[in-house]
Scaffold this motif. Structure first.
Motif, PDB file in Angstrom:
ATOM      1  N   LEU A  14      22.460  -7.053   4.185  1.00  0.00           N
ATOM      2  CA  LEU A  14      21.226  -7.223   3.425  1.00  0.00           C
ATOM      3  C   LEU A  14      20.047  -6.689   4.211  1.00  0.00           C
ATOM      4  N   SER A  15      19.164  -5.959   3.518  1.00  0.00           N
ATOM      5  CA  SER A  15      17.892  -5.532   4.109  1.00  0.00           C
ATOM      6  C   SER A  15      16.784  -5.844   3.117  1.00  0.00           C
ATOM      7  N   ARG A  16      15.661  -6.313   3.633  1.00  0.00           N
ATOM      8  CA  ARG A  16      14.476  -6.555   2.810  1.00  0.00           C
ATOM      9  C   ARG A  16      13.456  -5.463   3.106  1.00  0.00           C
ATOM     10  N   LEU A  17      12.957  -4.833   2.041  1.00  0.00           N
ATOM     11  CA  LEU A  17      11.921  -3.827   2.163  1.00  0.00           C
ATOM     12  C   LEU A  17      10.623  -4.376   1.573  1.00  0.00           C
ATOM     13  N   PRO A  18       9.484  -3.756   1.889  1.00  0.00           N
ATOM     14  CA  PRO A  18       8.213  -4.235   1.332  1.00  0.00           C
ATOM     15  C   PRO A  18       8.225  -4.241  -0.186  1.00  0.00           C
ATOM     16  N   GLY A  19       7.394  -5.092  -0.762  1.00  0.00           N
ATOM     17  CA  GLY A  19       7.294  -5.156  -2.210  1.00  0.00           C
ATOM     18  C   GLY A  19       8.390  -5.979  -2.853  1.00  0.00           C
ATOM     19  N   GLY A  20       9.111  -6.809  -2.076  1.00  0.00           N
ATOM     20  CA  GLY A  20      10.166  -7.644  -2.638  1.00  0.00           C
ATOM     21  C   GLY A  20      11.422  -6.887  -3.010  1.00  0.00           C
ATOM     22  N   VAL A  21      11.704  -5.783  -2.309  1.00  0.00           N
ATOM     23  CA  VAL A  21      12.898  -4.983  -2.580  1.00  0.00           C
ATOM     24  C   VAL A  21      14.032  -5.445  -1.677  1.00  0.00           C
ATOM     25  N   LEU A  22      15.194  -5.732  -2.276  1.00  0.00           N
ATOM     26  CA  LEU A  22      16.392  -6.089  -1.529  1.00  0.00           C
ATOM     27  C   LEU A  22      17.399  -4.950  -1.649  1.00  0.00           C
ATOM     28  N   VAL A  23      17.987  -4.573  -0.519  1.00  0.00           N
ATOM     29  CA  VAL A  23      19.044  -3.553  -0.503  1.00  0.00           C
ATOM     30  C   VAL A  23      20.315  -4.223   0.012  1.00  0.00           C
ATOM     31  N   ILE A  24      21.375  -4.164  -0.795  1.00  0.00           N
ATOM     32  CA  ILE A  24      22.634  -4.820  -0.431  1.00  0.00           C
ATOM     33  C   ILE A  24      23.752  -3.782  -0.472  1.00  0.00           C
TER      34      ILE A  24
END
Length: 297
Positions: A284-294
């Motif tokens: 899991l990675s969290r990016l700015p603007g409430g974006v989640l990358v899984i």
């Protein structure tokens, strides 16, 4: 070895990191030169573009170099306004946002509970009571009126009330119907199926011929502030969590198919992605603007 789509999402995270440098972008250019990788990157770009206008904020914060754009990432930060204007439910009669549910009293006395991140339209101008669920989820309690059928369109299917209460959830090109009272006629094209009380029917590429018995309290637990999943694909789980918490989720094909059995309180969703990452083989990675990358491990 990870799949190209997982690698593409990994690169998306890396290139949006403040520590991204020329060396990293050169590595990305070499990776992108492989045709299979380029195809995976185009899919990642397509996901990214759907997040508009969040990408504008990330572009402002990260300011990827022109070299990365030339390597094939230009669409990564250029999300056309048309995508925003054509989002499902943009001009719906009723909308809910993250963390918001809404109860509607319709003109005929029927009631609708609209889940978070959902959109619904009404058309009562004809002899039929027609509604359209554009995105999200809703629970319908229908007032009886034999002269005016109650019809809900969701995705490529229509649902005609033959009784009192039912729940509909939209996820990508799939729609699920759970009947809590009496019966509902599900129709897609010329194919029809009657779904009885206590059963759930999922419509994807084709209309299923048999609904499955389910615990309707579990299926509609969101109405009591709880999200319950039993062997649900992670893609659908993250779609529901994202609607409720306001996250924008990018998830790889391998990760989205992982089955999940879990329960989350709507009032305590902030750590849910980290809980999922600890218990499933995903990163899991969290990016700015409430974006989640899984992506899958």
């Amino acid at each position: 070895m990870t799949s190209p789509d997982d690698q593409a999402l990994e690169w998306l995270v890396c290139l949006n990191d403040t520590e991204a440098d020329d060396r990293l972008r050169e590595e990305f250019a070499r990776w992108h030169a492989v045709p299979e990788h380029a195809r995976a990157w185009r899919q990642a770009e397509a996901f990214w573009n759907r997040l508009n206008p969040v990408t504008a904020e990330i572009r402002r914060r990260r300011r990827l170099s022109r070299r990365a754009a030339i390597a094939g990432g230009s669409a990564l930060v250029l999300a056309p306004l048309a995508l925003l204007l054509t989002r499902p439910g943009r001009f719906a009669d009723y909308r809910t946002f993250a963390g918001e549910t809404r109860e509607l009293l319709l003109p005929d006395g029927s009631r609708v509970e609209l889940a978070a991140g959902s959109a619904l339209s009404l058309d009562y101008a004809t002899k039929e009571r027609r509604l359209a669920l554009h995105l999200g989820e809703a629970f319908f309690q229908v007032a009886a009126d034999p002269e005016q059928p109650f019809i809900v369109k969701a995705g490529q299917a229509e649902f005609i009330a033959l009784g009192t209460a039912f729940n509909i959830r939209l996820f990508e090109d799939q729609v699920s119907l759970t009947v809590t009272e009496h019966r509902v006629l599900a129709r897609r094209g010329q194919v029809e199926s009657v779904v009885e009380e206590g059963h759930r029917l999922v419509i994807g590429g084709s209309l299923a011929t048999h609904a499955q018995a389910v615990d309707t309290d579990t299926e509609t637990a969101w109405r009591q502030g709880t999200l319950v999943f039993e062997a649900a694909p992670l893609g659908e789980v993250m779609d529901v969590l994202g609607r409720n918490a306001g996250w924008r989720v990018m998830i790889s094909d391998r990760a989205r198919r992982i089955p999940v059995t879990a329960m989350f309180k709507l009032s305590r969703l902030s750590d849910a992605p980290e809980t999922i990452a600890r218990t499933l083989p995903v990163r899991l990675s969290r990016l700015p603007g409430g974006v989640l990358v899984i992506r899958a491990e």
